[in-house]
Write a protein that holds these residues in place. Structure first.
Motif, mmCIF file in Angstrom:
data_model
loop_
_atom_site.group_PDB
_atom_site.id
_atom_site.type_symbol
_atom_site.label_atom_id
_atom_site.label_comp_id
_atom_site.label_asym_id
_atom_site.label_seq_id
_atom_site.Cartn_x
_atom_site.Cartn_y
_atom_site.Cartn_z
ATOM 1 N N VAL A 246 35.071 3.361 6.064
ATOM 2 C CA VAL A 246 35.802 2.459 6.948
ATOM 3 C C VAL A 246 36.703 3.172 7.941
ATOM 4 C CG1 VAL A 246 35.706 0.469 5.416
ATOM 5 C CG2 VAL A 246 37.534 2.130 5.139
ATOM 6 N N ASP A 247 37.203 4.340 7.581
ATOM 7 C CA ASP A 247 38.110 5.050 8.467
ATOM 8 C C ASP A 247 37.404 6.029 9.390
ATOM 9 O OD1 ASP A 247 40.769 4.097 7.627
ATOM 10 O OD2 ASP A 247 40.204 4.945 5.699
ATOM 11 N N VAL A 248 36.103 6.201 9.205
ATOM 12 C CA VAL A 248 35.373 7.222 9.941
ATOM 13 C C VAL A 248 34.241 6.649 10.789
ATOM 14 C CG1 VAL A 248 33.851 9.234 9.646
ATOM 15 C CG2 VAL A 248 35.974 9.076 8.339
ATOM 16 N N ASP A 249 33.599 5.588 10.316
ATOM 17 C CA ASP A 249 32.352 5.142 10.941
ATOM 18 C C ASP A 249 32.497 4.641 12.365
ATOM 19 O OD1 ASP A 249 31.116 5.888 8.659
ATOM 20 O OD2 ASP A 249 30.370 3.911 8.092
ATOM 21 N N THR A 250 33.694 4.280 12.781
ATOM 22 C CA THR A 250 33.887 3.844 14.162
ATOM 23 C C THR A 250 33.599 4.972 15.155
ATOM 24 O OG1 THR A 250 35.452 2.813 15.692
ATOM 25 C CG2 THR A 250 36.348 4.416 14.166
ATOM 26 N N TYR A 251 33.663 6.216 14.676
ATOM 27 C CA TYR A 251 33.406 7.377 15.529
ATOM 28 C C TYR A 251 31.937 7.810 15.496
ATOM 29 C CZ TYR A 251 38.494 7.956 14.897
ATOM 30 O OH TYR A 251 39.849 7.764 14.856
ATOM 31 N N LEU A 252 31.128 7.132 14.697
ATOM 32 C CA LEU A 252 29.784 7.623 14.387
ATOM 33 C C LEU A 252 28.683 6.680 14.845
ATOM 34 C CD1 LEU A 252 30.530 8.612 10.674
ATOM 35 C CD2 LEU A 252 30.752 10.078 12.699
ATOM 36 N N ASP A 253 27.500 7.248 15.044
ATOM 37 C CA ASP A 253 26.294 6.448 15.183
ATOM 38 C C ASP A 253 25.793 6.200 13.763
ATOM 39 O OD1 ASP A 253 26.149 6.299 17.994
ATOM 40 O OD2 ASP A 253 25.360 8.343 18.086
ATOM 41 N N VAL A 254 25.949 4.959 13.313
ATOM 42 C CA VAL A 254 25.650 4.608 11.924
ATOM 43 C C VAL A 254 24.176 4.232 11.791
ATOM 44 C CG1 VAL A 254 26.229 3.023 10.036
ATOM 45 C CG2 VAL A 254 28.019 3.819 11.604
ATOM 46 N N PRO A 255 23.502 4.714 10.760
ATOM 47 C CA PRO A 255 22.099 4.340 10.551
ATOM 48 C C PRO A 255 21.949 2.824 10.424
ATOM 49 C CG PRO A 255 22.740 6.122 9.087
ATOM 50 C CD PRO A 255 23.992 5.618 9.709
ATOM 51 N N GLU A 256 20.791 2.311 10.758
ATOM 52 C CA GLU A 256 20.544 0.882 10.631
ATOM 53 C C GLU A 256 20.339 0.509 9.162
ATOM 54 O OE1 GLU A 256 17.428 -0.510 13.109
ATOM 55 O OE2 GLU A 256 18.370 0.129 14.978
#
Length: 366
Positions: A246-256
């Motif tokens: 939750v604290d990191v994924d906003t910076y990432l291209d998250v897998p579908e």
């Protein structure tokens, strides 16, 4: 308007260790306006010394203290002022321990905390109790969780592949590596991954304290935030790192895929090409998950010794209201993520009152 105090005084919720049923053990689910029979902070019985109060200070952990959440923090302060009926001051931090000490001592009367940090504060002062937590997307506690992950650079994932493991990956080769944690008082950035490591190495590690200094690991770093720990890994300062989603994924291209699937071992993430600080120096870098554990969402905690019961009751009712859950500066819709909101409707439907006993599974961790 709530006062934002950026003092920068030198910091998120666990299932897999006890199994999926752990999240429902000992829960007395409380809705808006909890009753006296339901325990929890809403019925804690504040000290007579807190009969009156003219200001509330709310302290934030380092992850939510960054400038990207300025709009969300200020909005939360306004909401608190509306329901509490008193001025609210917002305190940001760069250190988990400062936030823990602030709520325990009463310097702050409210705190946004991880489960472990909350428990540590309560050990210092038994009057610190949970007020509310974020629900699952259905507005319940059943799935009120996020994920603690142990990660490695994508290029090194083959080293940890293990066909004998159900997940296809194992952490049994991390001994002797350079390790990055978040903080020794972080739930998902230290306590939960340490317990996973102790389970994998029962003859080598008996206590999480042993993992906080070199010995089992050749080097131990602390990022002081989840983004900080991730950056330690991605810029090559660590071989392995623990941090949450939750604290990191906003910076990432998250897998579908759904949340459980993309947090499973084997998933690979890359840093967005336009990611801001602190990820601006590792844009395009990739990491993969080799261990993942669901964690109970942390609480908004209250020092019931300092806040009158009348205000506690008003806050529980107001924070768990439909009006609050529909505030897009608090809970960003998926198409408006990045608007400064602290929480995302992709993870939660809003706040729900929670009892102290809900955190017993975290207390059971070493």
């Amino acid at each position: 308007m709530a006062d934002i105090v950026n003092k920068q005084i030198s910091r998120r919720s666990f299932l897999g260790i006890f199994g999926a049923s752990a999240v429902t053990l000992g829960l007395g689910l409380v809705g808006c306006g909890a009753t006296g029979e339901k325990g929890g902070a809403a019925t804690a019985g504040s000290s007579a010394a807190a009969a009156s109060i003219d200001k509330i200070t709310m302290v934030w952990l380092p992850n939510e203290s960054s400038s990207e959440f300025d709009a969300g923090r200020e909005e939360f302060g306004k909401v608190l002022e509306k329901y509490a009926g008193v001025k609210v001051e917002l305190m940001t931090t760069t250190d988990y321990n400062v936030a823990i000490e602030a709520i325990a001592s009463g310097k702050a009367q409210l705190a946004n905390m991880g489960a472990e940090g909350f428990i540590q504060a309560q050990k210092k002062n038994s009057k610190v109790l949970p007020l509310v937590t974020t629900s699952d997307v259905d507005g319940k506690l059943d799935g009120a969780k996020y994920y603690s992950r142990i990660c490695v650079p994508e290029a090194e994932m083959g080293t940890y592949a293990d066909s004998a493991e159900e997940t296809g990956y194992s952490i049994k080769k991390i001994k002797g590596k350079r390790m990055s944690f978040v903080s020794a008082t972080s739930t998902s950035g230290f306590k939960v991954p340490c317990n996973a490591i102790m389970k994998a190495f029962p003859d080598d590690v008996k206590s999480s304290d042993e993992l906080s200094t070199p010995g089992f690991f050749s080097q131990v770093l602390f990022g002081n935030s989840h983004p900080g720990s991730a950056v330690n890994l991605l810029q090559g300062d660590a071989d392995v790192a623990a941090f949450d989603d939750v604290d990191v994924d906003t910076y990432l291209d998250v897998p579908e895929g759904d949340r459980d699937a993309v947090n499973a071992a084997g998933s690979v993430y890359s840093v967005k090409a336009d990611a801001p600080q602190p990820f601006d120096r590792v844009q395009g870098k990739k990491f993969g998950i080799i261990q993942s554990t669901p964690v109970l969402n942390g609480p908004i905690a209250v020092n019931t010794e300092k806040v009158p019961q009348e205000i506690i009751d008003k806050l529980v009712k107001g924070l768990t209201s439909k009006e609050t859950s529909e505030d897009e500066l608090l809970f960003a819709p998926e198409d408006k993520e990045g608007n400064g909101a602290v929480w995302s409707l992709g993870d939660t439907a809003g706040f729900i009152a929670v009892e102290d006993s809900w955190y017993d599974p975290i207390r059971a961790l070493d």
